[in-house]
Design an enzyme around this catalytic site. Structure first.
Site, PDB file in Angstrom:
ATOM      1  N   THR A 184       0.813  -1.040  -0.038  1.00 22.53           N
ATOM      2  CA  THR A 184      -0.098  -0.029   0.185  1.00 22.53           C
ATOM      3  C   THR A 184       0.975   1.396  -0.034  1.00 22.53           C
ATOM      4  O   THR A 184       1.905   1.150   0.630  1.00 22.53           O
ATOM      5  CB  THR A 184      -0.750   0.008   1.434  1.00 22.53           C
ATOM      6  OG1 THR A 184      -1.619  -1.128   1.376  1.00 22.53           O
ATOM      7  CG2 THR A 184      -1.581   1.147   1.477  1.00 22.53           C
ATOM      8  N   ILE A 213     -12.549  -6.150   0.765  1.00 28.92           N
ATOM      9  CA  ILE A 213     -12.112  -4.798   1.099  1.00 28.92           C
ATOM     10  C   ILE A 213     -11.230  -4.892   2.304  1.00 28.92           C
ATOM     11  O   ILE A 213     -11.422  -5.331   3.185  1.00 28.92           O
ATOM     12  CB  ILE A 213     -13.361  -3.868   1.412  1.00 28.92           C
ATOM     13  CG1 ILE A 213     -14.098  -3.582   0.216  1.00 28.92           C
ATOM     14  CG2 ILE A 213     -13.012  -2.423   1.841  1.00 28.92           C
ATOM     15  CD1 ILE A 213     -15.390  -2.833  -0.064  1.00 28.92           C
ATOM     16  N   GLY A 214     -10.184  -3.773   2.285  1.00 33.06           N
ATOM     17  CA  GLY A 214      -9.506  -3.842   3.234  1.00 33.06           C
ATOM     18  C   GLY A 214      -9.426  -2.780   4.116  1.00 33.06           C
ATOM     19  O   GLY A 214     -10.455  -2.027   4.045  1.00 33.06           O
ATOM     20  N   ASP A 215      -8.404  -2.286   4.751  1.00 35.02           N
ATOM     21  CA  ASP A 215      -8.286  -1.134   5.712  1.00 35.02           C
ATOM     22  C   ASP A 215      -8.252   0.335   4.812  1.00 35.02           C
ATOM     23  O   ASP A 215      -8.560   1.354   5.337  1.00 35.02           O
ATOM     24  CB  ASP A 215      -7.208  -1.241   6.611  1.00 35.02           C
ATOM     25  CG  ASP A 215      -5.813  -1.191   5.884  1.00 35.02           C
ATOM     26  OD1 ASP A 215      -5.304   0.052   6.179  1.00 35.02           O
ATOM     27  OD2 ASP A 215      -5.643  -2.022   5.033  1.00 35.02           O
ATOM     28  N   THR A 234      -0.428   1.043   6.831  1.00 34.44           N
ATOM     29  CA  THR A 234      -0.197   0.122   5.905  1.00 34.44           C
ATOM     30  C   THR A 234       0.042  -1.339   6.418  1.00 34.44           C
ATOM     31  O   THR A 234       0.537  -1.395   7.702  1.00 34.44           O
ATOM     32  CB  THR A 234       0.960   0.112   5.070  1.00 34.44           C
ATOM     33  OG1 THR A 234       1.473  -0.710   4.389  1.00 34.44           O
ATOM     34  CG2 THR A 234       2.239   0.920   5.757  1.00 34.44           C
ATOM     35  N   GLY A 235      -0.073  -2.573   5.903  1.00 33.87           N
ATOM     36  CA  GLY A 235       0.046  -3.694   6.369  1.00 33.87           C
ATOM     37  C   GLY A 235      -1.172  -4.711   6.464  1.00 33.87           C
ATOM     38  O   GLY A 235      -1.688  -4.554   5.240  1.00 33.87           O
ATOM     39  N   LYS A 236      -1.175  -5.432   7.250  1.00 34.33           N
ATOM     40  CA  LYS A 236      -2.415  -6.356   7.303  1.00 34.33           C
ATOM     41  C   LYS A 236      -3.609  -5.797   7.376  1.00 34.33           C
ATOM     42  O   LYS A 236      -4.022  -5.406   8.611  1.00 34.33           O
ATOM     43  CB  LYS A 236      -2.226  -7.647   8.210  1.00 34.33           C
ATOM     44  CG  LYS A 236      -2.778  -8.823   7.923  1.00 34.33           C
ATOM     45  CD  LYS A 236      -2.119 -10.105   8.608  1.00 34.33           C
ATOM     46  CE  LYS A 236      -2.655 -11.432   8.049  1.00 34.33           C
ATOM     47  NZ  LYS A 236      -4.023 -11.759   8.767  1.00 34.33           N
TER      48      LYS A 236
END
Lengths: 316, 325
Positions: A184, A213-215, A234-236
Site C-alpha cells: 500500500t 475490502i481492506g483497511d 499499511t500492513g495487514k
C-alpha cells in the site's frame, strides 16, 4: 517549531534485509522523487490535501508499489483498487473500492469528496461515476505487471493469502518474483498553518477474494486526519480495521494527551499484532513519525527545518 | 451492576408527524425483538449469537430499513450492507452491495468466521454467500410497496433540493413543507433512516454489536454508508458494544462507534459519560444516535436527532421501548 512536514510510505511488511539492489534501488529512487515532489508543492503553498493527493498519484503510477499500476492481483488474476483521502480541518473524506480501470484511484476518492454528498463509492458504480466525470480510465491490463502475475502464482502455490511483504521460501524458479516487497502507498502532509491531510491507496492482498475490502478505504482504519494529526497506515488490512489504527493515533492524542510520536508508537505496539502494521503520521505542530512493527517499511519524510529521511529498515 | 443487557434500535431521526399506528407497530416490533434476545440470554446464548439472531428478526420484518423493507436505490433496487463485531477478541465481519442474500447480518458473520478477510462486497460477497449456502432470494423480495412510494417522493424532493447543503428555507414542494427537519438532504418524512442494530453484553460480560441497513433512500448505486464500517456504525471491545444510526457521513467522520470505546479506554469514562460525550462533541453538524452496552451490564442510548426507535433491557428486570426523548 511550527513548519510544514510531509511523510510518505510504500508499504510495510517482511522486507528481507538482503533485498537485491535491483529491487531496492528503484523503490528508493521513487520514494526520493515523490518526497521531492511533495516538498516542492508544500514550499509553493499548495494545500496539504492537494499535496497528499499528488504524491499518492505519483506512487500509484509507479509500477513497483502496490497501488494503481503495479497493484497485486485478486485470486482471479484481476485488479481491484481502493483508496481514501481525508482533510483534517473539515474532516471531509472520500473513499473508493473495487476499481478496475481508473488510472488514479486517489483522485477518484478526492472527486467523491468534491462532487457527491457521500463518502464512499464502490465497484461498478464507482467506475460509472468515474466515467460520468471524465476521469482517466484505461484497460485493466494497464495495471497488471509480470511481477504480480508471478506473485499470484506463487501465492496460489502456497495456497494462502499472502501479506504483500511475506518473505517466502520459494522454489528456486520463483525466487526473483517471490520477494513481494511491495505494499500500500500513502502520504500525510501538514502546512505551517497546521492544515492536515492524509491519503492512502492500494491494490490490496495478493490472491485476495474478489470483493475483499481492506483497511485502505475505511476511514479510521487506513486513513484519518483531524485538527491534531494526519495518519496513513499499511500492513495487514484485517488487523488495521480491528485496531482502528489511524483513528486511534489521533484518539490517543485527544483523549490521553499523548504526543504524536507516543501515540503512533503505542498503536503500532499495542493495537495490532507484531508483524502486521506500519504507519506515517504528521501533527499540526509539524512533527513527523513513521513507526512499524514489521521487518521494514518503505518510507520517506521531510520537515521544514531541513530534516529528511528515506529508509526501508529500522534505523537502529 | 453486572448481568446481561441488550439494546436494539430501528433508526435515528423520526418524522414528528409519524402516524400513531406506525409508531405502535414499531414499538411492537422492538418489543418482540427485545424479548427474543432476552429469552436467548436467559438460556446462556453468547452475546455474538444474540446480536445475530435479533438482527435477523429485524431484517426479516419489513418495517425498518434493513433486509426486506430496505430503502431503495435510485434505480428502485435494494443494496444492503451490514457489519458485526465480537468484543472479546475484536473480531469483525462486514458486507456491502448485497442484493440477494436474505439476511445480510448472517453473511457478515460468515465473513468473520469463515473467510480470511473482514469485509466483502458486491459480486465477491454474493459469490461467497452462495459458496456458504446461505438463503438466497430475488432482489424483489426485499422491495415493499411502501418504499416504492417513498422513492417516488424522494425523487420529487430531490428535484427541488438538489444540493443537500442548501438549507430548506423558501422551498416549495408538498413533502418539504410537512416539517422543516431535514436529514441527509431529504425532508424527514421521506428520509427513512431506519437502519437497525443490536448490542448485547451476556452473562459472562462479553460484548457484541451489529448493524444492518438498506442505506439511504434514492442513494447512488454503490454508495456505502457507515453501517458496514467498523469503527463508524459498529464497534465492540472488551469494554462495550456500540451500534450507530443516522446521517452516515457524519457517523463516519466521527468514527462514532469506536469513539465510545476509545473515551472509555483512554479517558476512563463510564458508559453513560462516554455516550453523552460522543453525542455532544463528535457529531459536528450531523444527526445521529447510538445504543451501547458495557461489560458491567449497563445499557445506554443517546441521540441528537429528534427521536430514535429503540428498546433496551437488563437482567435486573428493567425494560423500555421508546421513540422520542
Amino acid at each position: 517549531m511550527v513548519g510544514w512536514a510531509i511523510a510518505l510510505h510504500g508499504g510495510a511488511g517482511d522486507i528481507p534485509i538482503d533485498l537485491p539492489d535491483e529491487r531496492r534501488i528503484p523503490r528508493e529512487t521513487a520514494l526520493r522523487h515523490c518526497l521531492d515532489l511533495g516538498v516542492s508543492a508544500l514550499k509553493s503553498g499548495k494545500p496539504p490535501l492537494d499535496v497528499a493527493e499528488l504524491v499518492v498519484r505519483e506512487l500509484e503510477n509507479h509500477p513497483d508499489f502496490n497501488a494503481g499500476k503495479g497493484s497485486v492481483l485478486t485470486t482471479q488474476g484481476t485488479v481491484e483498487m481502493e483508496a481514501s483521502i481525508m482533510e483534517g480541518k473539515t474532516k471531509r473524506c472520500g473513499a473508493v473500492s473495487g476499481l478496475t480501470t481508473v488510472v488514479n484511484p486517489i483522485s477518484l476518492a478526492r472527486l467523491v469528496v468534491e462532487k457527491t454528498p457521500h463518502i464512499y463509492l464502490a465497484f461498478d458504480a464507482a467506475e460509472a461515476f468515474a466515467r460520468a466525470h471524465g476521469v482517466e480510465t484505461v484497460d485493466s491490463s494497464h495495471f497488471i505487471t509480470p511481477e504480480n502475475i508471478a506473485r499470484l502464482k506463487q501465492a496460489k502455490e502456497f495456497n494462502r493469502v499472502q501479506l504483500d511483504y511475506t518473505a517466502p521460501t520459494p522454489p528456486k524458479e520463483l525466487e526473483n518474483c517471490g520477494d513481494s516487497q511491495i505494499g500500500t502507498v500513502g502520504c500525510v502532509a501538514v502546512d505551517s498553518a497546521g492544515n492536515l491531510a492524509s491519503a492512502t491507496s492500494t491494490g490490496g492482498y495478493v490472491n485476495k477474494m474478489v470483493g475483499r475490502i481492506g483497511d485502505t478505504p475505511v476511514i479510521g482504519a487506513g486513513t484519518y486526519a483531524n485538527h491534531l494529526c494526519a495518519v496513513s497506515a499499511t500492513g495487514k488490512g484485517e488487523e488495521i480495521i480491528r485496531g482502528t489504527v489511524a483513528r486511534d493515533v489521533a484518539a490517543l492524542m485527544e483523549y490521553k494527551g499523548l504526543s504524536l510520536t507516543e501515540a503512533a508508537a503505542y498503536v503500532v505496539d499495542q493495537s495490532v499484532p507484531r508483524g502486521s502494521c506500519g504507519l506515517v503520521a504528521v501533527s499540526a505542530n509539524g512533527e513527523v513519525t513513521m513507526p512499524f512493527n514489521t521487518t521494514g517499511m518503505f518510507r520517506a519524510c521531510a520537515t521544514e527545518d531541513g530534516y529528511s529521511e528515506i529508509a526501508i529498515w529500522p534505523n537502529n | 451492576m453486572g448481568g446481561w443487557a441488550i439494546a436494539v434500535h430501528g433508526g435515528a431521526g423520526v418524522d414528528p408527524n409519524l402516524p400513531a399506528e406506525r409508531q405502535e407497530e414499531a414499538k411492537q416490533l422492538l418489543t418482540r425483538c427485545l424479548n427474543l434476545g432476552i429469552v436467548a440470554l436467559r438460556s446462556n446464548v453468547s452475546a455474538i449469537d444474540v446480536v445475530e439472531l435479533v438482527i435477523r428478526e429485524l431484517e426479516t420484518d419489513p418495517l425498518f430499513n434493513s433486509g426486506r423493507g430496505s430503502a431503495l436505490t435510485e434505480k428502485g433496487t435494494v443494496e444492503m450492507e451490514a457489519s458485526i463485531m465480537d468484543g472479546t477478541k475484536r473480531r469483525c465481519g462486514a458486507v456491502s452491495g448485497i442484493t440477494t442474500v436474505k439476511n445480510p447480518i448472517s453473511l457478515a458473520r460468515l465473513v468473520m468466521d469463515k473467510s480470511p478477510h473482514s469485509y466483502l462486497a458486491f459480486s465477491g460477497a454474493e459469490d461467497f454467500a452462495r459458496k456458504q449456502g446461505v438463503e438466497i432470494v430475488d432482489n424483489d423480495y426485499f422491495v415493499t410497496d411502501d418504499n416504492v412510494g417513498m422513492l417516488k417522493l424522494a425523487k420529487e424532493a430531490n428535484s427541488i433540493l438538489f444540493d443537500y447543503r442548501i438549507p430548506p428555507m423558501g422551498c416549495a414542494g408538498a413533502a418539504a413543507t410537512d416539517s422543516p427537519i431535514q436529514m441527509n438532504g431529504l425532508p424527514i418524512s421521506i428520509y427513512a433512516p431506519e437502519t437497525v442494530g443490536c448490542v448485547v453484553v451476556d452473562g459472562e460480560g462479553r460484548c457484541a454489536a451489529g448493524t444492518s441497513t438498506g442505506g439511504l433512500m434514492n442513494k447512488m448505486m454503490g454508495r456505502i454508508g457507515d453501517s458496514p464500517l467498523i469503527g463508524a456504525g459498529t464497534y465492540a471491545s472488551e469494554l462495550c458494544g456500540v451500534s450507530c444510526t443516522g446521517e452516515g457521513e457524519a457517523i463516519i467522520r466521527a468514527t462514532l462507534a469506536r469513539d465510545v470505546s476509545a473515551v472509555m479506554e483512554y479517558k476512563g469514562l463510564n458508559l453513560q459519560e462516554a455516550v453523552d460525550y460522543v453525542i455532544k462533541h463528535r457529531l459536528d453538524e450531523g444527526f445521529a444516535g447510538l445504543i451501547a452496552v458495557s461489560n458491567k451490564g449497563e445499557v445506554v442510548c443517546g441521540f441528537n436527532s429528534n427521536g430514535m426507535f429503540r428498546g433496551c433491557a437488563t437482567e435486573d428486570g428493567f425494560m423500555e421501548v421508546a421513540i422520542w426523548e
